[in-house]
Design an enzyme around this catalytic site. Structure first.
Site, PDB file in Angstrom:
ATOM      1  N   ASP A  71       0.846  -1.199   0.000  1.00 38.45           N
ATOM      2  CA  ASP A  71       0.000   0.000   0.000  1.00 38.45           C
ATOM      3  C   ASP A  71       0.876   1.242   0.000  1.00 38.45           C
ATOM      4  O   ASP A  71       1.980   1.224   0.546  1.00 38.45           O
ATOM      5  CB  ASP A  71      -0.931   0.022   1.215  1.00 38.45           C
ATOM      6  CG  ASP A  71      -2.066   1.022   1.005  1.00 38.45           C
ATOM      7  OD1 ASP A  71      -3.050   0.657   0.345  1.00 38.45           O
ATOM      8  OD2 ASP A  71      -1.937   2.169   1.466  1.00 38.45           O
TER       9      ASP A  71
ATOM     10  N   TYR B 154      -2.651  12.295   2.905  1.00 37.02           N
ATOM     11  CA  TYR B 154      -3.056  11.379   3.992  1.00 37.02           C
ATOM     12  C   TYR B 154      -2.300  11.691   5.281  1.00 37.02           C
ATOM     13  O   TYR B 154      -2.856  11.614   6.372  1.00 37.02           O
ATOM     14  CB  TYR B 154      -2.835   9.925   3.578  1.00 37.02           C
ATOM     15  CG  TYR B 154      -3.805   9.458   2.507  1.00 37.02           C
ATOM     16  CD1 TYR B 154      -5.059   8.967   2.848  1.00 37.02           C
ATOM     17  CD2 TYR B 154      -3.482   9.538   1.156  1.00 37.02           C
ATOM     18  CE1 TYR B 154      -5.960   8.552   1.874  1.00 37.02           C
ATOM     19  CE2 TYR B 154      -4.368   9.126   0.174  1.00 37.02           C
ATOM     20  CZ  TYR B 154      -5.616   8.639   0.544  1.00 37.02           C
ATOM     21  OH  TYR B 154      -6.506   8.244  -0.420  1.00 37.02           O
TER      22      TYR B 154
HETATM   23  O1  CP3 Z   1      -3.152  -2.367  -7.418  1.00 29.03           O
HETATM   24  C1  CP3 Z   1      -2.867  -3.312  -6.627  1.00 29.03           C
HETATM   25  O2  CP3 Z   1      -3.534  -4.344  -6.564  1.00 29.03           O
HETATM   26  C2  CP3 Z   1      -1.622  -3.199  -5.785  1.00 29.03           C
HETATM   27  C3  CP3 Z   1      -1.815  -2.955  -4.391  1.00 29.03           C
HETATM   28  C4  CP3 Z   1      -2.341  -1.593  -3.998  1.00 29.03           C
HETATM   29  C5  CP3 Z   1      -3.225  -1.410  -2.915  1.00 29.03           C
HETATM   30  N1  CP3 Z   1      -3.382  -0.071  -2.716  1.00 29.03           N
HETATM   31  C6  CP3 Z   1      -3.861  -2.486  -2.140  1.00 29.03           C
HETATM   32  C7  CP3 Z   1      -4.997  -2.152  -1.265  1.00 29.03           C
HETATM   33  C8  CP3 Z   1      -2.012  -0.340  -4.501  1.00 29.03           C
HETATM   34  C9  CP3 Z   1      -1.176   0.043  -5.702  1.00 29.03           C
HETATM   35  C10 CP3 Z   1      -2.672   0.610  -3.666  1.00 29.03           C
HETATM   36  C11 CP3 Z   1      -2.529   2.054  -3.873  1.00 29.03           C
HETATM   37  C12 CP3 Z   1      -3.226   2.977  -2.979  1.00 29.03           C
HETATM   38  N2  CP3 Z   1      -3.515   2.828  -1.666  1.00 29.03           N
HETATM   39  C13 CP3 Z   1      -3.651   4.260  -3.380  1.00 29.03           C
HETATM   40  C14 CP3 Z   1      -3.410   4.872  -4.739  1.00 29.03           C
HETATM   41  C15 CP3 Z   1      -4.302   4.331  -5.777  1.00 29.03           C
HETATM   42  C16 CP3 Z   1      -5.748   4.647  -5.598  1.00 29.03           C
HETATM   43  O3  CP3 Z   1      -6.509   3.691  -5.386  1.00 29.03           O
HETATM   44  O4  CP3 Z   1      -6.124   5.826  -5.697  1.00 29.03           O
HETATM   45  C17 CP3 Z   1      -4.257   4.863  -2.270  1.00 29.03           C
HETATM   46  C18 CP3 Z   1      -4.881   6.226  -2.254  1.00 29.03           C
HETATM   47  C19 CP3 Z   1      -4.156   3.958  -1.181  1.00 29.03           C
HETATM   48  C20 CP3 Z   1      -4.596   4.154   0.209  1.00 29.03           C
HETATM   49  C21 CP3 Z   1      -5.613   3.183   0.588  1.00 29.03           C
HETATM   50  N3  CP3 Z   1      -5.392   1.841   0.787  1.00 29.03           N
HETATM   51  C22 CP3 Z   1      -6.979   3.428   0.830  1.00 29.03           C
HETATM   52  C23 CP3 Z   1      -7.632   4.776   0.686  1.00 29.03           C
HETATM   53  C24 CP3 Z   1      -7.551   2.206   1.172  1.00 29.03           C
HETATM   54  C25 CP3 Z   1      -8.945   1.974   1.670  1.00 29.03           C
HETATM   55  C26 CP3 Z   1      -9.942   2.011   0.593  1.00 29.03           C
HETATM   56  C27 CP3 Z   1     -10.545   0.665   0.446  1.00 29.03           C
HETATM   57  O5  CP3 Z   1     -10.662   0.201  -0.703  1.00 29.03           O
HETATM   58  O6  CP3 Z   1     -10.950   0.089   1.483  1.00 29.03           O
HETATM   59  C28 CP3 Z   1      -6.560   1.208   1.094  1.00 29.03           C
HETATM   60  C29 CP3 Z   1      -6.732  -0.230   1.334  1.00 29.03           C
HETATM   61  C30 CP3 Z   1      -6.279  -1.178   0.279  1.00 29.03           C
HETATM   62  N4  CP3 Z   1      -5.113  -1.078  -0.434  1.00 29.03           N
HETATM   63  C31 CP3 Z   1      -6.948  -2.372  -0.113  1.00 29.03           C
HETATM   64  C32 CP3 Z   1      -6.148  -2.988  -1.079  1.00 29.03           C
HETATM   65  C33 CP3 Z   1      -6.391  -4.303  -1.763  1.00 29.03           C
HETATM   66  C34 CP3 Z   1      -8.238  -2.883   0.483  1.00 29.03           C
HETATM   67  C35 CP3 Z   1      -7.869  -3.423   1.830  1.00 29.03           C
HETATM   68  C36 CP3 Z   1      -8.646  -4.605   2.291  1.00 29.03           C
HETATM   69  O7  CP3 Z   1      -8.358  -5.742   1.890  1.00 29.03           O
HETATM   70  O8  CP3 Z   1      -9.515  -4.363   3.138  1.00 29.03           O
END
Ligand code: CP3
Length: 344
Positions: A75, A152
């Site tokens: 992440d 963030y």
């Molecule tokens: O693309 C991929 O599969 C690679 C892994 C990846 C994740 N997050 C896994 C994740 C990548 C490249 C990210 C990038 C990320 N993380 C961004 C930039 C891209 C975008 O989406 O705008 C941002 C802003 C984040 C911060 C983040 N992480 C947020 C805001 C959240 C919560 C939102 C949500 O969907 O619940 C996460 C959690 C997150 N990162 C998950 C995953 C698979 C979901 C977590 C879970 O399993 O509960």
């Protein structure tokens, strides 16, 4: 270039009859096998730091769909955590961090050079993946762009308009710029280590670039991306970089030339025909099917997929969504998108 992987060929500027394809958030909650492994890990952050399980979820969509690229499972908020910020995830709400709004908050952060102790398990995930991925699959590493990560760190959570970060930028520019610089330095080191561990491409996610306008975009989105790209190119010549200044709009034009990235990722607000004429002229583009098609499917999905492939047919293109796939997506719709792109 004949023997090279499809994704690397696109990044080198080759146009292909069938573009390579992968999907942002391709390892995620829409997949039952992801949900099972996440449950085994306990929670999302434990999954990120468990190299074996993080490698496992990275491989799941490759096994299921045969995407042309795997993206490291991690992440963007691990970098703030490695710099010393507290980080936790609230189920159903998203990330929470300790906030940085004063000089004394900033003084509590560690130096960029100290991040690796926390991030070593991520490099181990990359090493496992570079051994285990199929020969034709490209491994993509990534980090958040300094502006997006800073939004963030300043607010302590996701915000609809990045208000707290804009406020700090205006009210204490020196502190804001010092924070951006620290993140930039850490990001260069973090991505370098991912490359040394086996990442073949790196992507810089600037999810909130669109909320920076005019000169602020140049200073706080474009310039950090340029610095990171230039430093990586010096340390690791030949490693392609993908930039994703999401919702940059007109600022997508010339972004690749100005930053040195090999490819620009387009969000789904960008018209593909416009982008072919104005952005793809400078090199490879990635994108940009709306993620909602992965929920709704049907003929609309097929039509929009074909339109995007067609629009970018005359230059280097990597097919992808315009943003991450959502948890309510239907795995069968992903297959339909892939079949449509690959023409079967
Ligand atoms: O693309 C991929 O599969 C690679 C892994 C990846 C994740 N997050 C896994 C994740 C990548 C490249 C990210 C990038 C990320 N993380 C961004 C930039 C891209 C975008 O989406 O705008 C941002 C802003 C984040 C911060 C983040 N992480 C947020 C805001 C959240 C919560 C939102 C949500 O969907 O619940 C996460 C959690 C997150 N990162 C998950 C995953 C698979 C979901 C977590 C879970 O399993 O509960």
């Amino acid at each position: 270039m004949a023997g090279q992987k499809k994704l690397l060929r696109a990044l080198a500027g080759e146009k292909q009859d069938v573009p390579p394809i992968w999907m942002m958030r391709q390892a995620g909650r829409y997949l039952p096998e992801y949900r099972a492994t996440r449950a085994e890990a306990g929670d999302f952050l434990s999954l990120c730091y468990n190299s074996d399980l993080a490698a496992e979820v990275t491989l799941q969509p490759i096994r299921r769909y045969g995407f042309d690229a795997a993206i490291l499972f991690a992440d963007i908020l691990l970098v703030p955590q490695a710099l010393g910020a507290d980080l936790w995830f609230v189920t159903g709400e998203g990330p929470r961090l300790s906030t940085i709004t004063t000089e004394s908050d900033f003084a509590k952060l560690g130096p960029a050079s100290d991040i690796h102790e926390t991030l070593n398990p991520i490099y181990e995930t990359v090493r496992i993946l570079s051994r285990e991925l199929p020969a034709e699959t490209t491994l993509i590493g990534f980090a958040g762009a300094p502006w997006t990560v800073a939004t963030y760190m300043i607010a302590g959570r996701g915000t609809p308009d990045q208000g707290p970060a804009h406020a700090l930028r205006e009210e204490n520019t020196a502190l804001f710029e010092a924070l951006l610089e620290r993140i930039t330095e850490a990001t260069i080191d973090y991505l370098s280590k991912q490359i040394e561990a086996g990442a073949e491409v790196v992507k810089i996610f600037d999810s909130w670039a669109g909320s920076l306008k005019g000169e602020a975009f140049q200073k706080y989105a474009l310039e950090p991306c340029r610095q990171i790209t230039q430093a990586l190119k010096e340390r690791h010549p030949g490693i392609p970089v993908i930039g994703f200044p999401r919702e940059a709009g007109e600022n997508y034009v010339g972004f690749a030339k100005a930053t040195g990235v090999d490819c620009v990722a387009l969000d789904n607000s960008v018209d593909p025909e416009w982008a072919a004429a104005n952005v793809q002229v400078d090199g490879c583009v990635q994108g940009n099917l709306a993620s909602r098609h992965m929920v709704t499917g049907g003929q609309d999905l097929v039509d929009d997929t074909r339109r995007i492939v067609e629009a970018f047919r005359n230059g280097p293109h990597i097919f992808n969504l315009g943003h991450g796939i959502t948890p309510d997506a239907d795995p069968d719709n992903v297959q339909l998108m892939i079949d449509t792109v690959r023409g079967s």
